[in-house]
Scaffold this active site. Sequence first.
Site, PDB file in Angstrom:
ATOM      1  N   HIS A 190      -1.860   6.969   7.664  1.00  0.00           N
ATOM      2  CA  HIS A 190      -0.972   7.923   6.986  1.00  0.00           C
ATOM      3  C   HIS A 190      -1.715   9.226   6.649  1.00  0.00           C
ATOM      4  CE1 HIS A 190       2.876   6.006   6.301  1.00  0.00           C
ATOM      5  NE2 HIS A 190       2.324   4.912   5.824  1.00  0.00           N
ATOM      6  N   GLY A 207       0.835  -1.191   0.000  1.00  0.00           N
ATOM      7  CA  GLY A 207       0.000   0.000   0.000  1.00  0.00           C
ATOM      8  C   GLY A 207       0.867   1.238   0.000  1.00  0.00           C
ATOM      9  N   CYS A 229       6.936  -0.242   6.812  1.00  0.00           N
ATOM     10  CA  CYS A 229       6.428   0.896   6.036  1.00  0.00           C
ATOM     11  C   CYS A 229       7.530   1.403   5.124  1.00  0.00           C
ATOM     12  CB  CYS A 229       5.999   1.993   7.004  1.00  0.00           C
ATOM     13  SG  CYS A 229       5.364   3.463   6.196  1.00  0.00           S
ATOM     14  N   LEU A 230       7.185   1.717   3.869  1.00  0.00           N
ATOM     15  CA  LEU A 230       8.188   2.231   2.931  1.00  0.00           C
ATOM     16  C   LEU A 230       8.771   3.555   3.412  1.00  0.00           C
ATOM     17  CD1 LEU A 230       6.378   1.495  -0.474  1.00  0.00           C
ATOM     18  CD2 LEU A 230       8.261   0.199   0.560  1.00  0.00           C
ATOM     19  N   GLN A 253       3.041   9.895   1.413  1.00  0.00           N
ATOM     20  CA  GLN A 253       4.346   9.238   1.249  1.00  0.00           C
ATOM     21  C   GLN A 253       5.072   9.675  -0.021  1.00  0.00           C
ATOM     22  OE1 GLN A 253       2.540   5.139   2.111  1.00  0.00           O
ATOM     23  NE2 GLN A 253       4.611   4.938   2.917  1.00  0.00           N
ATOM     24  N   HIS A 272      -3.542   0.786   8.128  1.00  0.00           N
ATOM     25  CA  HIS A 272      -2.203   1.380   8.117  1.00  0.00           C
ATOM     26  C   HIS A 272      -2.181   2.599   7.175  1.00  0.00           C
ATOM     27  CE1 HIS A 272       2.389   0.909   7.841  1.00  0.00           C
ATOM     28  NE2 HIS A 272       2.105   1.769   6.874  1.00  0.00           N
ATOM     29  N   GLU A 273      -2.769   2.433   5.982  1.00  0.00           N
ATOM     30  CA  GLU A 273      -2.718   3.520   4.996  1.00  0.00           C
ATOM     31  C   GLU A 273      -3.595   4.695   5.415  1.00  0.00           C
ATOM     32  OE1 GLU A 273      -0.386   3.403   2.929  1.00  0.00           O
ATOM     33  OE2 GLU A 273       0.047   1.274   3.178  1.00  0.00           O
TER      34      GLU A 273
HETATM   35 ZN    ZN Z   1       3.228   3.072   5.680  1.00  0.00          ZN
END
Ligand code: ZN
Length: 157
Positions: A139, A50, A93-94, A55, A135-136
Amino acid sequence: MSKILPIITHPNPILRKKSEDVNLEEIKSPEFQELLLDMETTMLKEDGVGLAAPQIGKNIRAISIYAEGKKLFLINPVITKKSWKKSWDEEGCLSVPNIFGQVERYKKINLIYFNEKGEKQKLITSNFLARVIQHEIDHLDGILFIDKAKNLKKLNY
Ligand code: ZN
């Protein structure tokens, strides 16, 4: 041709801002469609499940997901119902490279959102996909998984 966008990493303040709703009239614009495809390409290239718009430096409520064989764009997503059952599992997480930890999430959620065509959708989902979506959405509210995680560990390569 879609592009790979640079991913912003913690502690960049963009990741901590609450993102604004996408204007529904903008969804069909070529610029926004290109942004969605660029987000998807970036997520797939980085092996993510995701990616949320903050991000890649945009504080708008748009998410690209690729989990359990499903590719989804979630625009202005809102969780309308949460199960009382929760579960712990490992997340990364990226935007927080090489850090992993256990995070508690609702097992099942009901969601409304707009898709990439600007159509209102409802989704009831559980387990891994529900976890990725939670999670997304965090963000979009400036929350990172490291805020909620226990047993954080760093992988060194
Ligand atoms: Zn993340």
